[in-house]
Motif scaffolding. Structure first.
Motif, mmCIF file in Angstrom:
data_model
loop_
_atom_site.group_PDB
_atom_site.id
_atom_site.type_symbol
_atom_site.label_atom_id
_atom_site.label_comp_id
_atom_site.label_asym_id
_atom_site.label_seq_id
_atom_site.Cartn_x
_atom_site.Cartn_y
_atom_site.Cartn_z
ATOM 1 N N LEU A 1 -17.359 36.232 2.054
ATOM 2 C CA LEU A 1 -16.925 35.011 2.739
ATOM 3 C C LEU A 1 -16.880 35.211 4.248
ATOM 4 O O LEU A 1 -17.314 34.355 5.026
ATOM 5 N N TYR B 1 -6.244 36.817 6.613
ATOM 6 C CA TYR B 1 -6.174 35.880 5.495
ATOM 7 C C TYR B 1 -6.616 36.554 4.197
ATOM 8 O O TYR B 1 -6.177 36.195 3.108
ATOM 9 N N SER C 1 -12.178 34.689 -6.322
ATOM 10 C CA SER C 1 -12.650 35.929 -5.712
ATOM 11 C C SER C 1 -12.908 37.003 -6.761
ATOM 12 O O SER C 1 -13.620 37.959 -6.499
ATOM 13 N N ILE D 1 -14.534 38.687 -0.912
ATOM 14 C CA ILE D 1 -13.896 38.228 0.330
ATOM 15 C C ILE D 1 -14.695 38.687 1.539
ATOM 16 O O ILE D 1 -14.881 37.940 2.507
ATOM 17 N N ARG E 1 -9.403 35.735 9.913
ATOM 18 C CA ARG E 1 -10.010 35.736 8.575
ATOM 19 C C ARG E 1 -9.650 37.012 7.817
ATOM 20 O O ARG E 1 -9.372 36.985 6.621
ATOM 21 N N TYR F 1 -4.817 28.587 -2.163
ATOM 22 C CA TYR F 1 -4.598 30.034 -2.328
ATOM 23 C C TYR F 1 -4.890 30.443 -3.768
ATOM 24 O O TYR F 1 -5.612 31.416 -4.021
ATOM 25 N N VAL G 1 -7.946 32.975 -4.949
ATOM 26 C CA VAL G 1 -7.683 34.230 -5.666
ATOM 27 C C VAL G 1 -8.512 34.281 -6.949
ATOM 28 O O VAL G 1 -9.216 35.256 -7.222
ATOM 29 N N MET H 1 -20.363 27.618 0.775
ATOM 30 C CA MET H 1 -19.617 28.749 0.220
ATOM 31 C C MET H 1 -18.759 29.401 1.282
ATOM 32 O O MET H 1 -18.341 30.531 1.161
ATOM 33 N N SER H 2 -18.499 28.682 2.374
ATOM 34 C CA SER H 2 -17.834 29.321 3.506
ATOM 35 C C SER H 2 -16.348 29.509 3.260
ATOM 36 O O SER H 2 -15.671 30.102 4.070
ATOM 37 N N PRO I 1 -3.465 38.479 1.855
ATOM 38 C CA PRO I 1 -2.710 37.819 0.782
ATOM 39 C C PRO I 1 -3.561 37.535 -0.453
ATOM 40 O O PRO I 1 -3.048 37.582 -1.582
ATOM 41 N N ILE I 2 -4.851 37.274 -0.267
ATOM 42 C CA ILE I 2 -5.701 37.022 -1.435
ATOM 43 C C ILE I 2 -5.824 38.284 -2.275
ATOM 44 O O ILE I 2 -5.691 38.262 -3.502
ATOM 45 N N ASP J 1 -19.138 33.380 7.370
ATOM 46 C CA ASP J 1 -18.646 32.754 8.596
ATOM 47 C C ASP J 1 -19.369 33.306 9.816
ATOM 48 O O ASP J 1 -19.767 32.560 10.712
#
Lengths: 328, 480
Positions: free
Chosen positions: A308, A11, B290, A305, A8, B283, B287, B476-477, A14-15, A312
């Motif tokens: 998020l 991941y 976020s 992020i 995670r 993706y 983005v 919202m996971s 890249p965001i 999890d």
């Protein structure tokens, strides 16, 4: 679990790069630094020298991505992208238009933001869960109907009204609390109580209605029917069984919001003169201080992020049935 | 009267006018279309039996009517000087762009006072020094227009009451006529509806009745007074509020025009084709998602301002510039807000594509495009409709906040946000000026409350087809 978390986190990179590229495109490519200089200097007919001087002072006189004049690795590093955008990854946000270091400003302002946002968040959650439980307990009665109606009404009122009206009534007419400001130490509560109260009232309608649906979803499930068939009183069914199970989606849902509390609230902070990140953002938008807005966008998405990932984790902690071993 | 070869006005088509009218026609078309789609028919029937839904829908129609009247723009012809005979052939039009609503409300628009005046007042809210023969006296001067027909001030209250009574009398008459007209649709208590449709006329009757009883007295009063007072520059607050309706509607509706194609196309493509298309689309929306909404909008709007400043030569009138800014704001809001609906549609498409009827269509060799348009889209329509209805009220509220922060509509354009923004310091005056804020908030509340109640009824009517779909919104996971 650890492998999953690592995945995670990878991941997220890249965001963040995507966010960085997007803000870079918005701030440097849609409008060139020349346009920004003209806008900041504020005059219609600025001289070319003034623009050049403005750009050199701020380091905007470099090429965007590729510096052909430089030598070696400097071809890549001596560019606006590396200097202004990529350096955010290592926590270097550069300087605001007034010359102050943005990173230091942000760390100083997180505290006041949190002082408002954290109690507001916790109180809203508590009050909304209690009210939702009450409405669900008295479901399909007049209390439930009017409760939901009041929730819809509360939701339909602009947050600006709560702030302006609350400030006028409590601070100006009744003089219970100071109109605005922020202090140090224990005496500070007098400044905090009104913004927190207003935050709770403006948020509680939507949350209550939302949580009520979670409770109602549980009400007709099989395990509840079993509990009733065993002869448990309705109150016990509610507090021992339904409350616990409905709290799973509620808590995992709000965990995502916790990191964003650091960002503060834009409106509340600017109305009450609280020196937090929300008012910092508003001031930057009003003063068209682009470096600050850029930094806040980056920090905001990094916190999102983080939220998020925390969600999890909270899933696995709260609900033992969910396991992120890798076959998911 | 001599023959005039030119019209008295020149129609002006602003971008937002075009989009608003286009949307209205598209919505009517979609309504007619969906009335023939079988699985939606039941939902519409359920909706039409709900008195809250029909009532709020009629109020929303009144708002829409005001907004559409305000979306027919023209430039009035300037009075040409009779001495300059040659000028008759080339007509000159005013720089100022007006709408049909402006023409209907011309008395409100033109009746400027000097500065603040309280609701229904006949004197100014601030003292002024008056020069008389005996010397200067400080007093509250009479208003130029508010209650100017009263020679004697003692008749003030009586005049107000008589206006209200006239309004109520007319409202009662119209309400009675409406009730008579709708009487044949009345559902007898416990019986089967006479015409079999069960449309809840009751909701329409009471909603329009409430509107008449409020609006007509205000209309009668507005002829002689400033019903909601005047603002700092002496402009009528009621006029500002009525003009703000169009801005709110444009923000709430035009945004969906931008958002819908993006959300529908990308959501379905991601869910249907999966693979790299899905990864890419996920993706992109992660983005966009976020970045905290307000910040993304702020960044985009700041850049748009720089852009508009750079190309200020493009716009011939201030109204055109303000209008383009409104459309750009809708565009920005649309681009930043499609992600939620796209995620919802993606999840639903993932589920639907595994169902037998889609598999069967694929086995028959039906092309992907045809499967999407014929088999997937109709079964996703209810999600789209619900999302649109729920977004509308959120967007209206957002506009006020954005305009307050200074990244909303053009300051020259009237909107609830700019009304609030202009009046932000008025409560701290001594004595406080409350009417601008109160009017803006009340109008906004009625609009948003109606939209929320209608969206709720719509969701109940539609989502019993598919309850599970909206649980995804709570999830919202993110996407693993």
């Amino acid at each position: 679990m650890l492998a999953y978390l690592l995945r995670r986190l990878l991941y997220a990179i890249p965001i963040l790069i995507g966010v960085n590229l997007l803000t870079f495109t918005l701030f440097f490519m849609v409008n060139t630094p020349d346009d920004m200089a003209r806008m900041q200097l504020g005059v219609k007919h600025v001289t070319a020298e003034a623009i050049e001087k403005w750009k050199t002072e701020r380091g905007y006189d470099l090429p965007l991505f590729w510096n052909a004049d430089a030598a070696g690795t400097e071809k890549l590093t001596r560019t606006i992208f590396t200097q202004k955008s990529a350096r955010m990854f290592i926590g270097d946000f550069g300087r605001a238009e007034n010359g102050r270091d943005i990173a230091r400003e942000i760390s100083a302002r997180m505290g006041p933001s949190l002082a408002i946002a954290a109690p507001t968040f916790a109180l809203t959650l508590f009050v909304a869960v209690c009210l939702a439980l009450l409405l669900a307990f008295f479901r399909a009665t007049a209390l439930d109907f009017w409760g939901v109606a009041i929730c819809v009404l509360l939701m339909s009122i602009s947050s600006l009204f709560y702030i302006i009206g609350g400030q006028y009534l409590f601070a100006k007419v009744w003089r219970l609390v100071p109109i605005s400001g922020f202090g140090e130490g224990l005496d500070n509560w007098r400044f905090l109580v009104l913004p927190v109260l207003i935050g709770v009232v403006s948020g509680v309608g939507a949350s209550t209605r939302w949580y009520r649906t979670f409770f109602l979803e549980e009400v007709n499930k099989d395990y509840v029917r079993t509990a009733r068939a065993k002869g448990l009183p309705e109150t016990l069914v509610f507090f021992r069984h339904i409350l616990r199970n409905a709290l799973i989606p509620i808590l995992t849902g709000v965990v995502a919001l916790i990191p964003l509390l650091f960002m503060g609230s834009l409106l509340t902070e600017s109305f009450f003169g609280i020196p937090g990140l929300g008012s910092y953002t508003i001031d930057a938008i009003n003063a068209q201080d682009f470096p600050v807005v850029r930094s806040m966008v980056f920090i905001g998405s990094a916190l999102y992020i983080l939220g998020l990932i925390l969600t999890d984790i909270s899933y696995t902690l709260v609900d033992p049935r969910i396991q992120f071993g890798g076959q998911k | 009267m001599n023959f005039q070869p030119v019209m008295n006005f020149q129609p002006v088509l602003l971008w937002s006018d075009l989009l608003l009218w286009l949307l209205t026609f598209v919505a009517i078309g979609l309504g007619v279309y969906s009335a023939h789609v079988e699985h939606l028919q039941r939902a519409w029937a359920r909706l039409s039996r709900n008195a809250v839904a029909t009532g709020t829908a009629s109020i929303l129609c009144v708002f829409l009517l005001i907004g559409l009247l305000d979306s027919l723009h023209y430039r009035p012809r300037l009075e040409s000087n009779p001495a300059a005979g040659a000028a008759v052939r080339t007509a000159h039009y005013a720089v100022e762009v007006r709408s049909l609503l402006d023409a209907l409300l011309s008395s409100l628009r033109e009746h400027h006072e000097k500065t603040y005046s309280a609701p229904l007042a006949i004197r100014l809210y601030v003292m002024e020094t008056e020069e008389t023969q005996t010397g200067a006296t400080r007093d509250y001067p009479r208003l130029r227009h508010g209650g100017a027909h009263l020679a004697d001030e003692s008749g003030h209250l009586r005049d107000i009451f008589s206006s209200i009574l006239q309004g109520i009398a007319l409202a009662a008459l119209l309400f009675f006529l409406l009730k008579m007209a709708l009487a044949r649709y009345r559902v007898p208590a416990g019986g089967v509806p006479a015409n079999g449709s069960g449309f809840a006329w009751r909701g329409v009757l009471y909603a329009l009745g409430a509107f008449l009883f409020l609006a007509l007295p205000i209309a009668f009063l507005a002829a002689d007074y400033h019903v909601f007072g005047t603002d700092k520059v002496g402009q009528d607050v009621l006029y500002q509020a009525l003009k703000s309706i169009r801005t709110a509607l444009a923000i709430g509706l035009v945004t969906t025009l931008v958002m819908l194609p993006l959300a529908i196309f990308l959501g379905i493509v991601a869910g249907y084709f999966r693979g790299w298309a899905d990864d890419l689309i996920q993706y992109v929306y992660t983005v966009l998602n976020s970045i905290p909404g307000v910040l993304l909008i702020a960044a985009a709007v700041l850049m748009m301002q720089v852009f508009i400043d750079k190309h200020s030569g493009w716009f011939s009138t201030a109204a055109e510039r303000a209008d383009l800014r409104l459309v750009a704001l809708c565009f920005i809001l649309g681009v930043t807000s499609w992600t939620g609906l796209a995620r919802l549609l993606r999840g639903e498409t993932l589920k639907l594509r595994e169902l037998d009827y889609i598999q069967a269509a694929r086995a028959f060799g039906v092309s992907s495009g045809r499967i999407i348009t014929r088999h997937l889209l109709p079964n996703l329509m209810h999600l789209v409709i619900i999302a649109l209805a729920m977004d509308f009220s959120a967007l209206v509220l957002t506009e006020a906040v954005l305009s307050y922060i200074g990244i909303g509509v053009d300051p020259a354009m009237m909107s609830f946000g700019s009304m609030i923004n202009n009046a932000r310091m008025e409560l701290s005056r001594e004595p406080a000026v409350w009417w601008s804020l109160a009017t803006a908030f009340t109008f906004m509340l009625v609009l948003v409350l109606c939209a929320n109640l209608f969206a709720d009824a719509l969701r109940n009517a539609l989502s019993s087809m598919d309850d599970a779909a909206f649980e995804h919104e709570a999830d919202m996971s993110g996407d693993p």
